[in-house]
Scaffold this motif. Structure first.
Motif, PDB file in Angstrom:
ATOM      1  N   MET A   1       0.847  -1.180   0.000  1.00  0.00           N
ATOM      2  CA  MET A   1       0.000   0.000   0.000  1.00  0.00           C
ATOM      3  C   MET A   1       0.884   1.232   0.000  1.00  0.00           C
ATOM      4  O   MET A   1       1.741   1.388   0.851  1.00  0.00           O
ATOM      5  N   VAL A   2       0.693   2.105  -0.961  1.00  0.00           N
ATOM      6  CA  VAL A   2       1.471   3.333  -1.021  1.00  0.00           C
ATOM      7  C   VAL A   2       0.530   4.499  -0.850  1.00  0.00           C
ATOM      8  O   VAL A   2      -0.435   4.641  -1.578  1.00  0.00           O
ATOM      9  N   HIS A   3       0.784   5.311   0.132  1.00  0.00           N
ATOM     10  CA  HIS A   3      -0.084   6.435   0.411  1.00  0.00           C
ATOM     11  C   HIS A   3       0.755   7.673   0.601  1.00  0.00           C
ATOM     12  O   HIS A   3       1.958   7.651   0.506  1.00  0.00           O
ATOM     13  N   GLN A   4       0.111   8.764   0.899  1.00  0.00           N
ATOM     14  CA  GLN A   4       0.820  10.015   1.096  1.00  0.00           C
ATOM     15  C   GLN A   4       0.060  10.879   2.073  1.00  0.00           C
ATOM     16  O   GLN A   4      -1.045  10.553   2.465  1.00  0.00           O
ATOM     17  N   THR A   5       0.644  11.979   2.482  1.00  0.00           N
ATOM     18  CA  THR A   5       0.028  12.823   3.481  1.00  0.00           C
ATOM     19  C   THR A   5      -0.142  14.231   2.955  1.00  0.00           C
ATOM     20  O   THR A   5       0.504  14.644   2.009  1.00  0.00           O
TER      21      THR A   5
ATOM     22  N   ALA B   1       5.494  13.537  -2.090  1.00  0.00           N
ATOM     23  CA  ALA B   1       4.633  12.376  -1.913  1.00  0.00           C
ATOM     24  C   ALA B   1       3.928  12.084  -3.215  1.00  0.00           C
ATOM     25  O   ALA B   1       4.126  12.738  -4.213  1.00  0.00           O
ATOM     26  N   SER B   2       3.028  11.065  -3.188  1.00  0.00           N
ATOM     27  CA  SER B   2       2.296  10.717  -4.394  1.00  0.00           C
ATOM     28  C   SER B   2       0.823  10.758  -4.124  1.00  0.00           C
ATOM     29  O   SER B   2       0.360  10.357  -3.072  1.00  0.00           O
ATOM     30  N   SER B   3       0.032  11.250  -5.099  1.00  0.00           N
ATOM     31  CA  SER B   3      -1.392  11.382  -4.902  1.00  0.00           C
ATOM     32  C   SER B   3      -2.096  11.570  -6.222  1.00  0.00           C
ATOM     33  O   SER B   3      -1.492  11.807  -7.233  1.00  0.00           O
ATOM     34  N   ASN B   4      -3.432  11.510  -6.191  1.00  0.00           N
ATOM     35  CA  ASN B   4      -4.221  11.821  -7.361  1.00  0.00           C
ATOM     36  C   ASN B   4      -5.696  11.690  -7.103  1.00  0.00           C
ATOM     37  O   ASN B   4      -6.140  10.973  -6.260  1.00  0.00           O
TER      38      ASN B   4
ATOM     39  N   LEU C   1      -9.320   8.903  -1.568  1.00  0.00           N
ATOM     40  CA  LEU C   1      -9.011   7.489  -1.779  1.00  0.00           C
ATOM     41  C   LEU C   1      -7.583   7.313  -2.288  1.00  0.00           C
ATOM     42  O   LEU C   1      -6.845   6.435  -1.838  1.00  0.00           O
ATOM     43  N   GLN C   2      -7.171   8.167  -3.204  1.00  0.00           N
ATOM     44  CA  GLN C   2      -5.839   8.026  -3.770  1.00  0.00           C
ATOM     45  C   GLN C   2      -4.757   8.462  -2.792  1.00  0.00           C
ATOM     46  O   GLN C   2      -3.671   7.883  -2.766  1.00  0.00           O
ATOM     47  N   ILE C   3      -5.029   9.454  -1.996  1.00  0.00           N
ATOM     48  CA  ILE C   3      -4.055   9.861  -0.983  1.00  0.00           C
ATOM     49  C   ILE C   3      -3.846   8.741   0.033  1.00  0.00           C
ATOM     50  O   ILE C   3      -2.716   8.466   0.453  1.00  0.00           O
ATOM     51  N   GLN C   4      -4.900   8.053   0.421  1.00  0.00           N
ATOM     52  CA  GLN C   4      -4.774   6.971   1.391  1.00  0.00           C
ATOM     53  C   GLN C   4      -4.161   5.720   0.762  1.00  0.00           C
ATOM     54  O   GLN C   4      -3.575   4.901   1.461  1.00  0.00           O
ATOM     55  N   GLY C   5      -4.309   5.543  -0.543  1.00  0.00           N
ATOM     56  CA  GLY C   5      -3.650   4.438  -1.227  1.00  0.00           C
ATOM     57  C   GLY C   5      -4.498   3.204  -1.444  1.00  0.00           C
ATOM     58  O   GLY C   5      -4.131   2.328  -2.228  1.00  0.00           O
ATOM     59  N   SER C   6      -5.618   3.104  -0.756  1.00  0.00           N
ATOM     60  CA  SER C   6      -6.544   1.995  -0.956  1.00  0.00           C
ATOM     61  C   SER C   6      -7.853   2.365  -0.285  1.00  0.00           C
ATOM     62  O   SER C   6      -7.940   3.371   0.431  1.00  0.00           O
TER      63      SER C   6
ATOM     64  N   LEU D   1       4.694  12.246  13.748  1.00  0.00           N
ATOM     65  CA  LEU D   1       3.688  11.206  13.545  1.00  0.00           C
ATOM     66  C   LEU D   1       2.485  11.803  12.839  1.00  0.00           C
ATOM     67  O   LEU D   1       1.929  12.813  13.276  1.00  0.00           O
ATOM     68  N   THR D   2       2.090  11.192  11.739  1.00  0.00           N
ATOM     69  CA  THR D   2       0.821  11.474  11.088  1.00  0.00           C
ATOM     70  C   THR D   2       0.028  10.168  11.053  1.00  0.00           C
ATOM     71  O   THR D   2       0.451   9.157  11.599  1.00  0.00           O
ATOM     72  N   SER D   3      -1.116  10.186  10.406  1.00  0.00           N
ATOM     73  CA  SER D   3      -1.962   8.997  10.406  1.00  0.00           C
ATOM     74  C   SER D   3      -2.665   8.861   9.062  1.00  0.00           C
ATOM     75  O   SER D   3      -2.888   9.851   8.355  1.00  0.00           O
ATOM     76  N   TYR D   4      -3.001   7.626   8.706  1.00  0.00           N
ATOM     77  CA  TYR D   4      -3.770   7.368   7.494  1.00  0.00           C
ATOM     78  C   TYR D   4      -4.806   6.291   7.775  1.00  0.00           C
ATOM     79  O   TYR D   4      -4.807   5.673   8.848  1.00  0.00           O
ATOM     80  N   TYR D   5      -5.696   6.076   6.815  1.00  0.00           N
ATOM     81  CA  TYR D   5      -6.801   5.147   7.055  1.00  0.00           C
ATOM     82  C   TYR D   5      -7.299   4.613   5.718  1.00  0.00           C
ATOM     83  O   TYR D   5      -6.799   4.975   4.650  1.00  0.00           O
ATOM     84  N   GLU D   6      -8.283   3.744   5.793  1.00  0.00           N
ATOM     85  CA  GLU D   6      -8.881   3.153   4.594  1.00  0.00           C
ATOM     86  C   GLU D   6     -10.304   3.692   4.438  1.00  0.00           C
ATOM     87  O   GLU D   6     -11.189   3.370   5.234  1.00  0.00           O
ATOM     88  N   PRO D   7     -10.539   4.550   3.430  1.00  0.00           N
ATOM     89  CA  PRO D   7     -11.895   5.084   3.250  1.00  0.00           C
ATOM     90  C   PRO D   7     -12.904   3.988   2.921  1.00  0.00           C
ATOM     91  O   PRO D   7     -12.561   2.943   2.361  1.00  0.00           O
ATOM     92  N   MET D   8     -14.166   4.243   3.251  1.00  0.00           N
ATOM     93  CA  MET D   8     -15.284   3.376   2.882  1.00  0.00           C
ATOM     94  C   MET D   8     -16.260   4.233   2.084  1.00  0.00           C
ATOM     95  O   MET D   8     -16.818   5.197   2.613  1.00  0.00           O
ATOM     96  N   LEU D   9     -16.478   3.886   0.819  1.00  0.00           N
ATOM     97  CA  LEU D   9     -17.244   4.733  -0.081  1.00  0.00           C
ATOM     98  C   LEU D   9     -18.298   3.935  -0.829  1.00  0.00           C
ATOM     99  O   LEU D   9     -18.121   2.748  -1.099  1.00  0.00           O
ATOM    100  N   ASP D  10     -19.371   4.619  -1.210  1.00  0.00           N
ATOM    101  CA  ASP D  10     -20.373   4.037  -2.110  1.00  0.00           C
ATOM    102  C   ASP D  10     -19.983   4.350  -3.547  1.00  0.00           C
ATOM    103  O   ASP D  10     -19.464   5.439  -3.852  1.00  0.00           O
TER     104      ASP D  10
END
Length: 410
Positions: free
Chosen positions: A1-5, A16-19, A233-238, A165-174
């Motif tokens: 999983m590759v994410h960014q902040t 970082a990487s995003s889109n 979604l893309q910033i979090q990576g998944s 320290l930063t934090s990331y998560y996994e979005p839940m979307l419709d």
């Protein structure tokens, strides 16, 4: 999983990487509750395939003068320092790890067993004992750690040992499988010719150039109703999608990171700061600006040329109990997995984390199981908060001091 902040201060942000993919200009007014908790994306009920409950946000009560964990007879000479990539490790006593005697280690043990699915060569010999201790008491687990591991404080080769320290998560979307009048923002799998052109088209070019659109035709996995959902979604990576199929049925899937267009990442938060449009570049601050400036959403999103592509994965009931697979190749555990710079801390390494802050007081065992292109340097970590709106709210606000200790076999 590759994410960014997202950059959240007026100091230059790390690369970082995003889109976000194709942005629909007609949808600006649905952005009100998007970014912080992805609330809009999780509001629809699912009669046929209910989504799992959101993961609990992993915080701890504030420690109040907790006594150190004293190891009897721990007075002998300590090992010498170790240089590991961009970091220097300095051996310390167990008593120097804040809160070590109070952490409920059983909460971390599943993450350790997950690491043992793909262990590094240094920690692999411990995995048989780790599995055996999965039914041990906290005292037994703690005593074993003391007997088999040596803590080292992680420091940069130069400068302060205090980190971020930063934090990331996994979005839940419709989402919908096919585009509709309400869902017109695609999430793409990699185009067939992605490797033939480096860098590939920018985010804006993907939306405006006929040749880019032609190469993306038929590559959409699903469609969202909001362009900023795609950005998050893309910033979090998944992320997890509750997809409505063409026949009206619904299924829960995971979108996993599958590549980028190789364009440079530009933080939308940094873009807003540089133009003097906001002073608070946290997700709540960005959200507030979007609500006030819906006509400038595409301008904001196009400021970041990078796009992330995904692959669809089946999300079984067992898979849904864990996060996505991190860079180590094992599923992430909320509150016990961190993303690190692997040149400073190898994947699979148990790490003691201490981070005081207004949002969370963290003193706990975690595991280096992921990375992110913004996670660089010796004392730098991104804390996996879980999935769902509550985890998103937590992750969007965490930015606090950090100290790390690696736990290395003796």
């Amino acid at each position: 999983m590759v994410h960014q902040t997202i950059s959240t201060s007026n100091t230059p942000a790390p690369s970082a990487s995003s889109n976000s993919n194709t942005m629909n200009r007609s949808l600006p007014y649905v952005l009100v509750a998007v970014i912080v908790g992805i609330l809009a994306g999780c509001a629809t009920h699912v009669p046929e395939y209910p989504a799992p409950e959101a993961s609990p946000t992993p915080t701890q009560p504030s420690p109040t003068d907790l006594p150190p964990y004293v190891v009897s007879g721990d007075t002998g000479p300590l090992p010498g320092p170790i240089t590991q990539g961009k970091s220097r490790w300095t051996a310390v006593r167990w008593a120097e790890l804040p809160g070590f005697g109070q952490d409920p280690l059983f909460e971390a043990w599943n993450a350790w067993i997950k690491s043992c699915e793909r262990p590094g060569p240094v920690h692999a010999p411990l995995c048989k004992e780790v599995r055996r201790l999965s039914i041990g008491s906290g005292d037994e687990q703690r005593a074993w750690m003391v007997s088999r591991l040596q803590p080292y404080k992680v420091e940069p080769l130069q400068g302060s040992s205090d980190g971020l320290l930063t934090s990331y998560y996994e979005p839940m979307l419709d989402a919908t499988r096919n585009p509709t009048s309400a869902s017109a923002v695609p999430l793409y799998r990699p185009p067939a010719n992605l490797g033939q052109r480096k860098p590939w088209y920018t985010r804006q070019e993907m939306e405006t150039l006929p040749e880019a659109k032609a190469q993306l035709a038929g590559r959409a996995i699903a469609w969202l109703s909001d362009p900023v959902d795609a950005l998050v979604l893309q910033i979090q990576g998944s992320g997890r999608l509750r997809i409505t199929e063409a026949d009206g049925s619904q299924r829960l899937v995971r979108l996993a990171y599958a590549g980028t267009n190789d364009q440079p990442y530009k933080s939308v938060g940094r873009w807003l700061l540089d133009q003097g449009l906001i002073r608070d570049a946290t997700w709540p601050g960005i959200k507030a600006w979007i609500v006030q400036n819906p006509q400038r959403v595409n301008e904001l999103l196009w400021s970041n040329p990078r796009t992330v592509f995904f692959r669809e994965e089946v999300l079984s009931e067992l898979d849904a109990a864990f996060g996505p697979r991190g860079a180590q190749g094992v599923p992430l555990t909320p509150g016990r997995s961190i993303a690190v710079d692997p040149t400073s801390i190898p994947y699979g390494t148990p790490v003691w984390l201490a981070s005081p802050g207004p949002l969370a007081q963290l003193q706990k065992l975690v595991f280096a199981q992921d990375t992110g292109s913004a996670i660089t340097g010796a004392v730098r970590a991104d804390y996996f908060a879980g999935w769902g709106p509550e985890a998103g709210e937590f992750a969007g606000r965490v930015k606090q001091p950090l100290k790390l200790w690696v736990l290395w076999p003796k």
